[in-house]
Design a protein around this motif. Structure first.
Motif, short mmCIF file in Angstrom:
data_model
loop_
_atom_site.label_atom_id
_atom_site.label_comp_id
_atom_site.label_asym_id
_atom_site.label_seq_id
_atom_site.Cartn_x
_atom_site.Cartn_y
_atom_site.Cartn_z
N VAL A 175 -2.29 6.49 7.97
CA VAL A 175 -3.53 5.95 8.54
C VAL A 175 -4.02 4.74 7.74
O VAL A 175 -4.22 3.65 8.28
N GLY A 176 -4.19 4.93 6.43
CA GLY A 176 -4.64 3.83 5.59
C GLY A 176 -3.70 2.65 5.65
O GLY A 176 -4.12 1.50 5.77
N VAL A 177 -2.41 2.93 5.57
CA VAL A 177 -1.41 1.87 5.58
C VAL A 177 -1.46 1.08 6.88
O VAL A 177 -1.45 -0.15 6.88
N ASP A 209 -7.70 6.86 2.34
CA ASP A 209 -7.64 6.22 3.65
C ASP A 209 -9.04 5.95 4.18
O ASP A 209 -9.34 4.88 4.68
N THR A 261 -8.86 -2.91 12.67
CA THR A 261 -9.15 -1.66 11.97
C THR A 261 -9.06 -0.47 12.93
O THR A 261 -8.43 0.55 12.64
N PHE A 309 -1.85 6.26 -0.12
CA PHE A 309 -2.39 6.24 1.23
C PHE A 309 -1.45 6.94 2.22
O PHE A 309 -0.24 6.91 2.05
N SER A 310 -2.04 7.54 3.26
CA SER A 310 -1.23 8.12 4.32
C SER A 310 -0.93 7.01 5.33
O SER A 310 -1.33 5.87 5.14
N VAL A 337 -3.96 0.84 9.01
CA VAL A 337 -5.23 0.13 9.16
C VAL A 337 -5.16 -1.22 8.44
O VAL A 337 -5.49 -2.27 9.00
N ALA A 338 -4.70 -1.19 7.19
CA ALA A 338 -4.54 -2.43 6.44
C ALA A 338 -3.56 -3.35 7.15
O ALA A 338 -3.76 -4.56 7.24
N VAL A 360 -6.32 2.63 12.94
CA VAL A 360 -6.59 4.07 12.85
C VAL A 360 -5.77 4.81 13.91
O VAL A 360 -5.08 5.80 13.63
N LEU A 387 -10.66 3.17 2.35
CA LEU A 387 -10.08 1.88 2.76
C LEU A 387 -10.66 1.44 4.10
O LEU A 387 -11.05 0.28 4.28
N LEU A 429 -12.92 -1.88 4.80
CA LEU A 429 -12.51 -2.89 5.78
C LEU A 429 -13.58 -3.11 6.84
O LEU A 429 -13.87 -4.24 7.23
N TRP A 481 -10.79 -8.60 13.18
CA TRP A 481 -10.81 -7.77 11.98
C TRP A 481 -11.18 -6.33 12.36
O TRP A 481 -10.49 -5.38 12.01
N ILE A 482 -12.28 -6.21 13.10
CA ILE A 482 -12.75 -4.89 13.50
C ILE A 482 -11.76 -4.24 14.48
O ILE A 482 -11.41 -3.06 14.33
N VAL A 493 -5.23 -4.99 10.27
CA VAL A 493 -6.13 -6.10 9.90
C VAL A 493 -5.30 -7.32 9.47
O VAL A 493 -5.55 -8.44 9.90
N LEU A 549 0.83 -1.21 0.00
CA LEU A 549 0.00 0.00 0.00
C LEU A 549 0.86 1.26 0.00
O LEU A 549 0.57 2.24 -0.67
#
Ligand code: ZN
Lengths: 162, 125
Positions: free
Chosen positions: A102-104, B10, A141, A99-100, A106-107, A145, B13, B17, A137-138, A110, A93
């Motif tokens: 945050v996105g990275v 983000d 996430t 992605f910042s 979060v992935a 964040v 994404l 998810l 999973w949740i 998970v 990612l």
């Protein structure tokens, strides 16, 4: 290796250790040994401040240190699998540049939890743990964040190497 | 709201998810079945199967490695254990097929299984 880089490594390792310790105080998530993945913060920081290679080094050091200090056999297997899977996903990612932190993260969070539960399923020889997958999973996430926001702030605030 | 604009990918994404996680939970919830019996495994080896219909209490393991399993009102739980982490005790009761109680220190896995016990019941009715 430059002295400034050594200092950065020291900072990152200390960060990973403190977070691992904090995490060892938290109750486990349904399956013994499975963790939330807070030390991922150090890895995300290494990824954005230093490089992909440094993120791997950080991750390895973290898994090894945690195993030595707080772990047992099973939690080592979980954290190694979680760390590897999360690192691969985060790296991919991160390379897209879309992605910042945050996105990275979060992935990564998970992926970290999915990796742990898959290894737990294999080790305990039961597919029944699938039940915990949505929970992890949740929570992965949400933790992602948190980790992403904090590491984003750290990357901005902690002085750059000279 | 500036943050949302600069972090659109983000946010997308995270949303994807969360939706996937929710869908997974929903899928497991919808496809859950009431358990018929519990299987007790130690170190991966099947030790016994206990029907959930019959209330019972059993001490698993020996000497310093014991877990007390109670079956009551169609649920199974570990009420007492000698393991250091007490995670199996804190896990509470399980009743749906696929749920399990794990005691890692004692390599014990108690899993709720669907059917079977009920099938026998139906045949004799
Ligand atoms: Zn236990």
């Amino acid at each position: 290796m430059k002295a400034s880089k050594v200092a950065q490594y020291g900072l990152i390792t200390a960060l990973a250790l403190v977070l691992s310790y904090l995490e060892s105080l938290l109750p486990p998530l349904g399956v013994p040994g499975v963790k939330l993945g807070l030390p991922n913060l150090a890895v995300v920081f290494a990824l954005y401040r230093l490089s992909w290679k440094d993120a791997w080094v950080t991750s390895l050091v973290r898994v090894a240190l945690v195993a030595l200090l707080f772990g047992n056999g099973a939690s080592l297997a979980y954290s190694a699998a979680g760390a590897a899977l999360s690192l691969i996903v985060m790296g991919l990612l991160w390379k897209t540049g879309k992605f910042s932190s945050v996105g990275v993260s979060v992935a990564g969070g998970v992926a970290h939890n999915a990796g742990q539960i898959l290894v737990a399923m294999a080790l305990l020889e039961t597919s029944r743990l699938a039940w915990y997958l949505p929970v992890l999973w949740i929570s992965g996430t949400v933790a992602g964040v948190l980790v992403g926001v904090v590491s984003g702030v750290l990357v901005k605030r902690v002085p750059e190497k000279k | 709201m500036n943050w949302l604009k600069t972090h659109r990918n983000d946010v997308l994404l995270i949303a994807v998810l969360l939706i996937l996680g929710g869908a997974l939970a929903l899928f497991l919830y919808i496809t859950r079945q009431a358990g018929g019996y519990v299987s007790v495994r130690v170190d991966g080896e099947l030790l016994m199967e206990l029907p959930l219909r019959e209330d019972t209490q059993i001490v698993l393991g020996e000497e310093e490695h014991t877990n007390t399993l109670v079956i009551e009102n169609g649920t199974a739980r570990v009420v007492e254990a000698s393991c250091p982490d007490q995670i199996c005790v804190n896990q509470g009761a399980v009743r749906y097929a696929g749920e399990s109680i794990v005691c890692l220190p004692h390599k014990l896995v108690v899993t709720v299984e669907g059917g079977q016990a009920n099938d026998v019941d139906a045949a004799t009715r």
